[in-house]
Every structure is written in C-alpha cells, then in structure tokens.
Write a protein that holds these residues in place. Structure first.
Motif, PDB file in Angstrom:
ATOM      1  N   GLU A 213       0.768  -1.128   0.054  1.00 17.34           N
ATOM      2  CA  GLU A 213       0.076   0.194   0.069  1.00 17.34           C
ATOM      3  C   GLU A 213       0.843   1.315  -0.118  1.00 17.34           C
ATOM      4  N   ALA A 214       0.861   1.788  -1.045  1.00 17.70           N
ATOM      5  CA  ALA A 214       1.409   3.291  -1.294  1.00 17.70           C
ATOM      6  C   ALA A 214       2.892   3.051  -0.722  1.00 17.70           C
ATOM      7  N   PRO A 215       3.906   2.271  -1.161  1.00 16.25           N
ATOM      8  CA  PRO A 215       5.229   2.467  -0.844  1.00 16.25           C
ATOM      9  C   PRO A 215       5.929   3.576  -1.191  1.00 16.25           C
ATOM     10  N   SER A 216       7.040   3.953  -0.463  1.00 13.84           N
ATOM     11  CA  SER A 216       7.926   5.050  -1.064  1.00 13.84           C
ATOM     12  C   SER A 216       8.968   4.322  -2.188  1.00 13.84           C
ATOM     13  N   VAL A 217       9.105   4.775  -3.148  1.00  9.67           N
ATOM     14  CA  VAL A 217      10.323   4.339  -4.030  1.00  9.67           C
ATOM     15  C   VAL A 217      11.212   5.372  -4.338  1.00  9.67           C
ATOM     16  N   VAL A 218      12.592   4.953  -4.091  1.00  8.72           N
ATOM     17  CA  VAL A 218      13.816   5.913  -4.261  1.00  8.72           C
ATOM     18  C   VAL A 218      14.679   5.337  -5.146  1.00  8.72           C
ATOM     19  N   SER A 219      15.142   6.193  -6.098  1.00 13.75           N
ATOM     20  CA  SER A 219      16.265   5.494  -7.285  1.00 13.75           C
ATOM     21  C   SER A 219      17.526   6.275  -6.678  1.00 13.75           C
ATOM     22  N   ILE A 220      18.662   5.669  -6.380  1.00 12.68           N
ATOM     23  CA  ILE A 220      19.979   6.021  -6.139  1.00 12.68           C
ATOM     24  C   ILE A 220      20.760   5.974  -7.543  1.00 12.68           C
ATOM     25  N   GLU A 221      21.041   7.271  -7.494  1.00 14.00           N
ATOM     26  CA  GLU A 221      21.903   7.660  -8.922  1.00 14.00           C
ATOM     27  C   GLU A 221      23.538   7.096  -8.634  1.00 14.00           C
ATOM     28  N   ARG A 222      23.962   6.493  -9.741  1.00 16.06           N
ATOM     29  CA  ARG A 222      25.515   6.294  -9.881  1.00 16.06           C
ATOM     30  C   ARG A 222      25.606   5.009  -8.766  1.00 16.06           C
ATOM     31  N   ALA A 223      24.641   4.157  -8.793  1.00 17.57           N
ATOM     32  CA  ALA A 223      24.711   2.921  -7.998  1.00 17.57           C
ATOM     33  C   ALA A 223      24.060   1.746  -8.728  1.00 17.57           C
ATOM     34  N   GLY A 224      24.473   0.555  -8.434  1.00 18.84           N
ATOM     35  CA  GLY A 224      23.818  -0.770  -9.319  1.00 18.84           C
ATOM     36  C   GLY A 224      23.297  -1.507  -8.057  1.00 18.84           C
ATOM     37  N   HIS A 225      23.519  -2.833  -8.098  1.00 24.07           N
ATOM     38  CA  HIS A 225      22.761  -3.807  -7.458  1.00 24.07           C
ATOM     39  C   HIS A 225      23.220  -3.630  -5.757  1.00 24.07           C
ATOM     40  N   TRP A 226      24.461  -3.107  -5.565  1.00 19.74           N
ATOM     41  CA  TRP A 226      24.900  -2.952  -4.151  1.00 19.74           C
ATOM     42  C   TRP A 226      24.973  -1.565  -3.879  1.00 19.74           C
ATOM     43  N   ALA A 227      23.883  -0.988  -3.751  1.00 21.15           N
ATOM     44  CA  ALA A 227      23.624   0.502  -3.823  1.00 21.15           C
ATOM     45  C   ALA A 227      24.322   0.845  -2.363  1.00 21.15           C
ATOM     46  N   HIS A 228      24.026   0.144  -1.431  1.00 23.93           N
ATOM     47  CA  HIS A 228      24.483   0.537   0.021  1.00 23.93           C
ATOM     48  C   HIS A 228      25.959   0.333   0.259  1.00 23.93           C
ATOM     49  N   VAL A 229      26.669  -0.274  -0.714  1.00 20.51           N
ATOM     50  CA  VAL A 229      28.070  -0.318  -0.568  1.00 20.51           C
ATOM     51  C   VAL A 229      28.711   0.899  -1.598  1.00 20.51           C
ATOM     52  N   GLU A 230      28.049   0.993  -2.672  1.00 24.17           N
ATOM     53  CA  GLU A 230      28.473   2.121  -3.775  1.00 24.17           C
ATOM     54  C   GLU A 230      28.065   3.433  -3.478  1.00 24.17           C
ATOM     55  N   GLN A 231      27.095   3.637  -2.878  1.00 18.75           N
ATOM     56  CA  GLN A 231      26.434   4.933  -2.478  1.00 18.75           C
ATOM     57  C   GLN A 231      25.813   5.112  -1.016  1.00 18.75           C
ATOM     58  N   PRO A 232      26.797   4.750   0.009  1.00 22.89           N
ATOM     59  CA  PRO A 232      26.243   4.603   1.208  1.00 22.89           C
ATOM     60  C   PRO A 232      25.742   5.760   1.989  1.00 22.89           C
ATOM     61  N   ASP A 233      26.118   6.799   1.584  1.00 17.25           N
ATOM     62  CA  ASP A 233      25.809   8.218   1.912  1.00 17.25           C
ATOM     63  C   ASP A 233      24.438   8.436   1.450  1.00 17.25           C
TER      64      ASP A 233
END
Length: 390
Positions: A213-233
């Motif tokens: 139900e109405a999830p928030s969706v965020v796209s992180i630029e300059r990141a792939g499958h390991w976004a939390h490692v590639e763009q942790p900030d």
C-alpha cells in the motif's frame, strides 16, 4: 530518533546472496547513531555462519531472523538487500506489529525472478570460482571500488561451493506468498540503484510495488545492485528520512479526512462528480501545469483524467481556515511510483470550489505526471498546458 531507547525501533539488516553481515559496514557508518544497537544478521550458510550446513530455504532463514528479532524485545525496522528483501518480508509477516517499517533495498520480488535454467547456470557456476564471482559483482555495479569489490568477494568466497546453486535457486524460485498482496501493511521504503541491470525499474514496478500500500520508491544515482556499498551516503539519507517520518507519525494523532465533494469525486473518478463540486468559473493551478486552467468544464476534464492516472490515492491530513481547505495526500502511479502533495481548495459562500491549487512532489514525479496528462488529454486541451519533455 534515539535507536538505543528500548521503545524506539532497532534496525535489523538482512544481507543478500553470497554476502554477510559485514556487507552493511559502510551504510551503518553513514547512519551513525541511527544504527546504534542495530542487529546485523549472518544467514546460515553465509557470512560468519558459512560453515552451517543445509538444508537451506527462505523459510529457514526467515525463522532464524525472527528468533533473533524476538530476542531484542523491542520494535524493529527491517532492512533487507536483494534476497534479504524476500526474507525481510517473510519476517514482517511473522512479527506483525513488532515491525514498524520495511526497507527493501534492490529487492528481489518475493515471488522470485523466474529466470530460465540457461541464465541460472551463471549463478550456479559462481561456487568455488572467486574470479567469476567478482566479475559478476562488478558487472551488476556502477561505483564499486576495488577494495569494496574485494570486501564483498571475500564474503562470497566463504560460502561452500556446493551450496551456491541451492542459494541461487532460493531467490529465483521465491516464495508462494509472493503471488499475493503483501500481508505486511505497514510503511515500506523501496530503494533501487539507478544502474542496476538485475533489479530493474521494470522488475520493481511489476513484481514489488504493486503488492504494498503506497510504498515510497527511491532511485539512487550512480549505483547498481549493491547501492548500500556503492553509495552508502545517499542510501543512508533515504533510510534516515524514512526513519524520521516513522518517528513523526508515531507522535502524530491520525485524524481521518472527512468525506466531501472533492474526495468523493476522486473515489468515483467521474466528471459529473467533479462538476458538482465546482463553481462555473473555477480556476485550477498546479505544479504539473504550465498555466492555469479556467472554467468548470476544462477543470473537470483535467481532474477526471488525473484521477484515472492514479493507481492509489489516500488523503492523509486536512486543515481548515475559512474559506480555504488544506488536504495532504499520497498517491501511487506509473507502476508503483509514489508522489505526495498538498491541495488547497478555496470555496465561495455557497460551498462551491472557486480555486484549486495542487502542489505535487517530487519534481520528477510532477513533470512525469504533467507529460502523461498531456498525452491522455491530447485533442481535448491545448498542449501548452503540459510539460512536453526536454
């Protein structure tokens, strides 16, 4: 938010395929105090528990995490990456109200990806092949440094080569409950890497967002499958904002928005319903319009088309300051993309709406919505009212 307070939610991090608890190091560091007291899970057969034998299943993993969360004796926010997102959802089903929020990071749909045997051979072949494992990680990433790649690669190296294919089949085949609407009904944040060639925007919109139900969706630029490692900030900022909203909601009493002509018109998605609410000379201004729309006929045409673009709409708060009525809302459109905004209605002495001001956010969603309105209303309203792209 003070995560160390026993009444505040603790973060629970659930890693993905061939990873381990250490994959969250960079994100936890950027979250700072928000990650204090967090539980970083190692799943059986991976990470620090790589030596634990099978059989492995999503059910076993979910039961294992559920036991650890219950031992915390406090509410939690579950953060799951890739296959870990499948497990996080299964845990949320089990713990119900204990889970205050669900963060799905580059999530594999709970129903699985259903890749054919030919495609799965690539993943099966990773067992005992450090070079192939690192090459796959690099191909599915955008901004992994060599040290980050090696850090993740060493986690994968620990996994028993004979277990790798089994673990891959788990996320590919998914769980039966993934074919149904999500049983977890609380707040959901979905984060994907804009350059992720595996968990694509299409996979998110078709296999993940429609179930919530109405999830928030965020796209992180300059990141792939390991976004939390590639763009942790960047990921930390998104998670931090989600946590702040959860805290705000926990201290804000819910006041239902009273039914009225405007909200009923959206429920009915009917031109006649909108016309009943408007003064003949009503003016519509919106962040999704290049200029005002004037007159009941044109305004009802725009609003009827807009109501049909929305896949889901909820009015969350309202306030009154005669003759104005302020309505805060959340919508889902375009396969699950979420937007929020505020509508200001000004009424005359007869209770008819004479002015409408609609403020969409974020900007990207407003522009996309404007362009879609222009497409739907082509031939009915002049194209100069709408955004036509760069």
């Amino acid at each position: 938010m003070n995560p160390t307070h026993p009444t505040q939610p603790a973060l629970v991090f659930i890693h993905g395929f061939l990873d381990g608890a250490a994959a969250w190091d960079d994100l936890a560091r950027h979250l700072g105090d928000r990650a204090a007291g967090a539980l970083r899970v190692d799943l059986p057969g991976m990470g620090a528990r790589a030596g634990e034998p099978g059989p492995y299943s999503l059910e076993r993993f979910a039961a294992d995490v559920t036991t650890q969360v219950r031992a915390l004796s406090r509410p939690v926010v579950l953060v799951g990456h890739s296959m870990g997102a499948q497990i996080a959802e299964l845990v949320a089903q089990r713990l119900d109200e204990r889970v205050r929020g669900l963060v799905l990071l580059t999530p594999v749909p709970l129903r699985g990806t259903g890749l054919p045997d030919d495609a799965m051979r690539t993943f099966h072949a990773l067992g005992g092949n450090p070079v192939a494992q690192r090459e796959l990680r690099r191909n599915l990433s955008v901004k992994l440094s060599d040290p980050q790649l090696e850090h993740l690669g060493q986690l994968g190296d620990r996994v028993d080569a004979a277990a790798v294919g089994t673990l891959a089949d788990l996320w590919n085949n998914g769980h039966p409950s993934g074919a149904e609407p999500a049983r977890y009904r609380g707040p959901v944040l979905i984060i994907r890497g804009a350059g992720d060639a595996f968990v694509t925007a299409q996979l998110i919109s078709s296999g993940v967002t429609p179930r919530f139900e109405a999830p928030s969706v965020v796209s992180i630029e300059r990141a792939g499958h390991w976004a939390h490692v590639e763009q942790p900030d960047a990921v930390a900022r998104s998670v931090g904002s989600f946590l702040a909203n959860l805290e705000l909601a926990s201290h804000t009493p819910v006041v239902p928005v009273a039914p009225q002509g405007w909200t009923r018109a959206f429920e009915r998605k009917s031109a006649d319903a909108f016309a009943d609410a408007f003064d003949p000379n009503v003016v519509l201004e919106a962040s999704a319009l290049a200029k005002p729309v004037v007159g009941s006929d044109q305004v009802k045409t725009v609003m009827t088309a807009a109501s049909k673009i929305y896949e889901a709409l909820s009015f969350t708060h309202e306030a009154h300051n005669d003759p104005r009525n302020y309505l805060e809302w959340e919508v889902r459109a375009f396969g699950g993309e979420q937007m929020r905004g505020i509508t200001v209605l000004t009424k005359n002495a007869l209770g008819k709406i004479v002015h409408v001001a609609i403020h969409h956010r974020p900007l990207g969603g407003a522009l996309k919505f404007s362009a879609e309105l222009g497409r739907v209303l082509q031939g009915q309203l002049d194209a100069s009212f709408f955004y036509r792209g760069a």
